[in-house]
Design an enzyme around this catalytic site. Sequence first.
Site, PDB file in Angstrom:
ATOM      1  N   HIS A 114       0.843  -1.196   0.000  1.00  0.00           N
ATOM      2  CA  HIS A 114       0.000   0.000   0.000  1.00  0.00           C
ATOM      3  C   HIS A 114       0.874   1.239   0.000  1.00  0.00           C
ATOM      4  O   HIS A 114       2.025   1.218   0.470  1.00  0.00           O
ATOM      5  CB  HIS A 114      -0.943   0.017   1.208  1.00  0.00           C
ATOM      6  CG  HIS A 114      -0.270   0.186   2.533  1.00  0.00           C
ATOM      7  ND1 HIS A 114      -0.055   1.427   3.118  1.00  0.00           N
ATOM      8  CD2 HIS A 114       0.238  -0.717   3.399  1.00  0.00           C
ATOM      9  CE1 HIS A 114       0.546   1.265   4.277  1.00  0.00           C
ATOM     10  NE2 HIS A 114       0.745  -0.022   4.480  1.00  0.00           N
ATOM     11  N   ASP A 152      -0.636   4.430   0.881  1.00  0.00           N
ATOM     12  CA  ASP A 152      -1.200   5.467   1.743  1.00  0.00           C
ATOM     13  C   ASP A 152      -0.443   5.463   3.063  1.00  0.00           C
ATOM     14  O   ASP A 152       0.287   4.509   3.381  1.00  0.00           O
ATOM     15  CB  ASP A 152      -2.694   5.256   1.954  1.00  0.00           C
ATOM     16  CG  ASP A 152      -3.020   3.945   2.661  1.00  0.00           C
ATOM     17  OD1 ASP A 152      -2.469   2.904   2.258  1.00  0.00           O
ATOM     18  OD2 ASP A 152      -3.831   3.948   3.612  1.00  0.00           O
ATOM     19  N   ASP A 169       6.576   2.338   6.110  1.00  0.00           N
ATOM     20  CA  ASP A 169       5.220   1.793   6.075  1.00  0.00           C
ATOM     21  C   ASP A 169       4.383   2.564   5.062  1.00  0.00           C
ATOM     22  O   ASP A 169       3.704   3.521   5.412  1.00  0.00           O
ATOM     23  CB  ASP A 169       4.608   1.893   7.471  1.00  0.00           C
ATOM     24  CG  ASP A 169       3.209   1.302   7.582  1.00  0.00           C
ATOM     25  OD1 ASP A 169       2.828   0.533   6.680  1.00  0.00           O
ATOM     26  OD2 ASP A 169       2.507   1.613   8.560  1.00  0.00           O
ATOM     27  N   GLU A 188      -5.124   1.225   3.069  1.00  0.00           N
ATOM     28  CA  GLU A 188      -4.769   0.240   4.100  1.00  0.00           C
ATOM     29  C   GLU A 188      -4.813   0.828   5.500  1.00  0.00           C
ATOM     30  O   GLU A 188      -5.265   0.186   6.455  1.00  0.00           O
ATOM     31  CB  GLU A 188      -3.379  -0.322   3.810  1.00  0.00           C
ATOM     32  CG  GLU A 188      -3.020  -1.563   4.641  1.00  0.00           C
ATOM     33  CD  GLU A 188      -2.432  -1.241   6.017  1.00  0.00           C
ATOM     34  OE1 GLU A 188      -2.411  -2.136   6.880  1.00  0.00           O
ATOM     35  OE2 GLU A 188      -2.012  -0.079   6.231  1.00  0.00           O
ATOM     36  N   ASP A 237       4.554  -5.730   4.553  1.00  0.00           N
ATOM     37  CA  ASP A 237       4.033  -4.593   5.323  1.00  0.00           C
ATOM     38  C   ASP A 237       4.243  -4.857   6.813  1.00  0.00           C
ATOM     39  O   ASP A 237       3.311  -4.851   7.601  1.00  0.00           O
ATOM     40  CB  ASP A 237       2.546  -4.401   5.003  1.00  0.00           C
ATOM     41  CG  ASP A 237       1.971  -3.128   5.604  1.00  0.00           C
ATOM     42  OD1 ASP A 237       2.760  -2.252   5.980  1.00  0.00           O
ATOM     43  OD2 ASP A 237       0.734  -3.036   5.708  1.00  0.00           O
ATOM     44  N   HIS A 262     -22.219  22.960  33.192  1.00  0.00           N
ATOM     45  CA  HIS A 262     -21.207  23.607  34.024  1.00  0.00           C
ATOM     46  C   HIS A 262     -21.048  22.770  35.299  1.00  0.00           C
ATOM     47  O   HIS A 262     -22.023  22.499  36.014  1.00  0.00           O
ATOM     48  CB  HIS A 262     -21.683  25.026  34.370  1.00  0.00           C
ATOM     49  CG  HIS A 262     -20.656  25.873  35.053  1.00  0.00           C
ATOM     50  ND1 HIS A 262     -20.099  25.543  36.266  1.00  0.00           N
ATOM     51  CD2 HIS A 262     -20.081  27.058  34.685  1.00  0.00           C
ATOM     52  CE1 HIS A 262     -19.239  26.472  36.633  1.00  0.00           C
ATOM     53  NE2 HIS A 262     -19.214  27.408  35.671  1.00  0.00           N
ATOM     54  N   THR A 281     -14.234  23.669  32.917  1.00  0.00           N
ATOM     55  CA  THR A 281     -15.058  23.012  33.933  1.00  0.00           C
ATOM     56  C   THR A 281     -16.383  22.581  33.327  1.00  0.00           C
ATOM     57  O   THR A 281     -17.429  23.209  33.515  1.00  0.00           O
ATOM     58  CB  THR A 281     -15.298  23.964  35.127  1.00  0.00           C
ATOM     59  OG1 THR A 281     -15.839  25.197  34.629  1.00  0.00           O
ATOM     60  CG2 THR A 281     -14.000  24.248  35.858  1.00  0.00           C
ATOM     61  N   ARG A 293      -7.010  -7.006  20.605  1.00  0.00           N
ATOM     62  CA  ARG A 293      -6.266  -7.734  19.573  1.00  0.00           C
ATOM     63  C   ARG A 293      -6.570  -9.217  19.740  1.00  0.00           C
ATOM     64  O   ARG A 293      -6.330  -9.802  20.794  1.00  0.00           O
ATOM     65  CB  ARG A 293      -4.766  -7.484  19.712  1.00  0.00           C
ATOM     66  CG  ARG A 293      -4.355  -6.044  19.492  1.00  0.00           C
ATOM     67  CD  ARG A 293      -4.369  -5.652  18.027  1.00  0.00           C
ATOM     68  NE  ARG A 293      -4.072  -4.227  17.862  1.00  0.00           N
ATOM     69  CZ  ARG A 293      -3.917  -3.636  16.685  1.00  0.00           C
ATOM     70  NH1 ARG A 293      -4.036  -4.338  15.576  1.00  0.00           N
ATOM     71  NH2 ARG A 293      -3.659  -2.342  16.614  1.00  0.00           N
ATOM     72  N   HIS A 304       3.951   4.539  12.234  1.00  0.00           N
ATOM     73  CA  HIS A 304       2.797   5.274  12.775  1.00  0.00           C
ATOM     74  C   HIS A 304       3.214   6.321  13.803  1.00  0.00           C
ATOM     75  O   HIS A 304       2.353   6.954  14.402  1.00  0.00           O
ATOM     76  CB  HIS A 304       1.770   4.331  13.414  1.00  0.00           C
ATOM     77  CG  HIS A 304       1.081   3.430  12.437  1.00  0.00           C
ATOM     78  ND1 HIS A 304      -0.126   2.822  12.715  1.00  0.00           N
ATOM     79  CD2 HIS A 304       1.412   3.025  11.190  1.00  0.00           C
ATOM     80  CE1 HIS A 304      -0.493   2.084  11.683  1.00  0.00           C
ATOM     81  NE2 HIS A 304       0.431   2.191  10.744  1.00  0.00           N
TER      82      HIS A 304
END
Length: 494
Positions: A116, A118, A149, A183, A212, A244, A346, A359, A461
Amino acid sequence: MNYLGLLSSLLFLSNLDAFHYSKLAQYVDSHQEEYVEVLREWVAVESDSSNILKRSHVHHMMDVTAQKLRQLGGTVQLINIGNQELPDGQTITLPKVVTAQFGNDVNKSTVCIYGHTDVQPAKPEDGWATDPYNLTEVDGNLYGRGASDNKAPVLAWIHAVEAYKMLDMELPVNVKFVIEGMEETGSNGLDSMILAHRDTFFSDVDYIIISDCGWLSRKPALTYGTRGNCYFFAEVQGPKQDLHSGVYGGTVIEPMTDIVGLLDTLISPSGKILVPGIREAVAPLTDDEWKMYQDIEFDLDHYKSKIGVDQLMYSNKVDLLAHRWRYPTVSIHGIEGAFSDPGTKTVIPAKVTAKFSIRQVPNMEPATVEKQVRDYLHSGFAKRKSPNTLKVTMVIGAKPWLADIQDPLYEAGKAAVKRVFNSEPDMIREGGTIPIAKTFQDVTGKSIIMIPIGGFDDGLHSQNEKISRYNYIEGTKLFIAYLHEVAQIKKDTV
């Protein structure tokens, strides 16, 4: 049988093969400055697929990729994969997928290379030491967003094909490319494209190669597994507007208090996942795996130093690698709707959305994990007796991928690493997720290998992403060698 004659013939073929590799490697060395310049041109394209305002750059990057492949004489197509629907209901065109083919000899194996072009978002103010979109070399490292990457690996495969062609050497296998531009945001539209072209473009593919990923240490590696990813949004809605905290604090049950309380029930301080059923589904660690992990080159002290921590969750290599690769983890990524800007405010947010992921690993199923998490959070929320409302949504359900390391593809990989680096590769798994690997496996039924060339410290990343010149150039040689080695599989089985 004339054994001396046979031995002489084998030695002659071996020497001829070594001569050819040497010539190809010399070509790569003599063109490395050109390769760096091409990478500089690619990194300069801000192909951030997550930012719709930069979508035109992604489209341009796909055109640049296609043009590079056309220059080598490949049969290149730009495949339309449809539109992307935005949260506000608008639709925009997805970047086309680039396919290319070099050679169609029915007597040769056909490999398909996936990559990829991107990238993740990058801003100088995020902490970059250099301009993320201006490839900058410092001490042999090439810094830039997407350098490792996945732009350099994609280019290294193109350079490998180019070397054979420029030296007028026949490619040992037919080579196909599938390069996408989404990707980093989940490969929108690619699954459907693969399914639609299963009986055409992919019909004669024997093996699929993905690069990759990265090494674990300074030692070359082959990757045989990745974790999946179940990504959740947990939204708690309370009052009709932000309030508030001085005026309303102490009189309302705050959505932020609810969501923080729920998040605290997902994982223990020691890393134990508290959602029932998830840990029980995990395939147990085998004796063979334990031995393999024990033999892998990995330095815990260097790992701690690299990420800037004094203590890790586990104190020995096998436990750490196992929990990084083949056990599930819960990670809490953030809370949308909360105040996160500098300074003070606040406010009691009316609605907050927690974002977390699990994962997943064999033998976990995304649909099962979704039900387990939803049921668990709703049960916990009910116990709070809150008047607010909870909505749990799984927005990503990517499956893990696992290959057979006894597959001839991996034997070819070991031979290629031995030829280029004069060492045996570490056999590793990847803690991250590459969903397309499982899609390729399920749709095409073909064997898949991941051959990384990225360094263990490339900062994918992250700020200051880089690839070393060494890995880029030697990685190109590795791909050249692999094309030769994978060609032997069919010969050896004839």
